[in-house]
Design a protein around this motif. Structure first.
Motif, mmCIF file in Angstrom:
data_model
loop_
_atom_site.group_PDB
_atom_site.id
_atom_site.type_symbol
_atom_site.label_atom_id
_atom_site.label_comp_id
_atom_site.label_asym_id
_atom_site.label_seq_id
_atom_site.Cartn_x
_atom_site.Cartn_y
_atom_site.Cartn_z
ATOM 1 N N TYR A 1 46.089 37.336 38.991
ATOM 2 C CA TYR A 1 45.388 36.561 37.964
ATOM 3 C C TYR A 1 44.536 37.477 37.075
ATOM 4 N N LYS A 2 43.802 38.389 37.688
ATOM 5 C CA LYS A 2 42.968 39.308 36.914
ATOM 6 C C LYS A 2 43.817 40.246 36.059
ATOM 7 N N SER B 1 44.484 36.483 43.406
ATOM 8 C CA SER B 1 43.338 36.894 42.599
ATOM 9 C C SER B 1 43.643 38.159 41.810
ATOM 10 N N ASP C 1 36.995 32.435 33.550
ATOM 11 C CA ASP C 1 35.761 32.295 34.319
ATOM 12 C C ASP C 1 34.565 32.222 33.379
#
Length: 357
Positions: A268-269, A265, A333
């Motif tokens: 990815y961010k 995570s 997102d």
């Protein structure tokens, strides 16, 4: 004065070559023209081999990092904004630089400028220092006449890149330390602790539970074969490094990285933040959106995400909207998609992408 090897043709069209001393390649070219030779290629002559006792190893040489590039961009912005000519600005940076490798690179770029080449072309000759993103942004600055602004934006982008990298390393440092400590502890227990208890249990000749027998068998295996295990781990690590250097291996590894339980995570961010920041920087500098996506795909440092961004570019080339291609990419997102939709409707895409970063 440096030595330059040259190849050229004389007035009769015959190929000639040799070595000349000169302060720069352009000065050597002038010397050749004055003697009736048209230069075809001029390059710094290879350094002679070191004499006995003068061999110097290059281990420990500091590479050019983000901090060095940040300082370079900031100083160049200041000099250009003050009206200093680009060649003189590069000469000043070359003299004041405390980094030997950066001093050499800046000197080479300056010589290419003096020989009539563009700044972006001279920088592209050093891809290990100046990434394609930086080179393309400089090319945009040359076309628009806003080089000073471009270097300031590059400084801000590199500062953001350094902050993201520091944050990622800081967040991963603790779990990596814990994993290493647990691995060492398990190794010590299997080598020293369990064998001591195994001797005691063997002397008692008692029936041991299954889990105890499994632990003792595992310990015996580690004690007897730990050198082979270390060699196997080293070979596996080396093979993994070779595999991830291939296009398919890099794609599979980058796909797996963003799906890891804890670190995925965060990685990815960080990749999305790089994409948003580079998209905003290129867009604000006047780069067309198709070229902007191509540049951003190289900046994210993730082959899987880069391939999805290039897929967005192909969709835009077919006439699709940015929002539709972003939805089809499947990597953003809901909040990011909403910001993209608003930015496309209001024409403030670059500002909103900067906010996302």
């Amino acid at each position: 004065m440096a030595e330059f090897a040259y190849r050229g043709r004389n007035s009769g069209g015959e190929l000639v070559f040799g070595v000349l001393d000169g302060p720069s390649s352009s000065a050597v070219a002038d010397q050749l023209f004055s003697t009736g030779i048209t230069p075809v290629h001029i390059a710094v002559a290879s350094a002679p081999p070191p004499k006995a006792g003068e061999l110097k190893l290059g281990f420990g040489a500091r590479k050019i990092g983000l901090s060095d590039l940040m300082l370079f961009c900031r100083q160049l912005h200041t000099l250009l904004k003050a009206g200093v000519p680009i060649v003189r600005a590069l000469a000043g940076l070359q003299e004041s630089s405390q980094h030997p490798e950066l001093k050499r690179v800046v000197g080479d770029v300056r010589e290419k400028l003096e020989a009539g080449q563009e700044l972006s072309l001279g920088m592209s000759a050093h891809p290990q220092v100046f990434s394609p993103f930086i080179v393309n942004m400089v090319r945009v600055g040359e076309l628009t006449g806003r080089l000073d602004q471009i270097f300031m934006r590059l400084y801000e982008f590199l500062a953001f890149e350094k902050k993201v990298g520091d944050d990622v390393r800081g967040a991963l440092r603790y779990p990596i330390t814990v994993i290493c400590a647990v691995t060492v502890a398990v190794f010590i227990v299997n080598i020293f602790v369990i064998p001591a208890f195994a001797k005691m249990f063997t002397s008692l000749k008692a029936d041991l539970p299954l889990i105890t027998r499994v632990l003792m068998g595992t310990s015996d295996f580690v004690v007897n074969f730990w050198p082979f295990m270390l060699v196997g781990l080293a070979a596996a690590g080396y093979g993994f490094r070779l595999y991830v250097r291939t296009a398919d291996g890099r794609l599979r590894w980058d796909t797996l990285k963003v799906r890891l339980p804890l670190a995925g995570s965060l990685l990815y961010k960080a990749a999305l933040a790089r994409f948003s920041r580079s998209f905003a920087l290129a867009g604000n500098s006047g780069v067309p959106i198709v070229q902007t996506l191509s540049l951003a795909a190289n900046v994210v440092e993730n082959a899987w995400l880069g391939a999805r961004i290039l897929g967005m570019r192909e969709g835009i080339e077919r006439g699709e909207s940015v929002l539709r291609t972003a939805v089809g990419a499947g990597v953003f997102d809901a909040l990011t998609l909403q910001m993209v939709a608003v930015g496309e409707e209001t024409g403030e895409m670059n500002a909103l992408m900067s906010e996302i970063a």
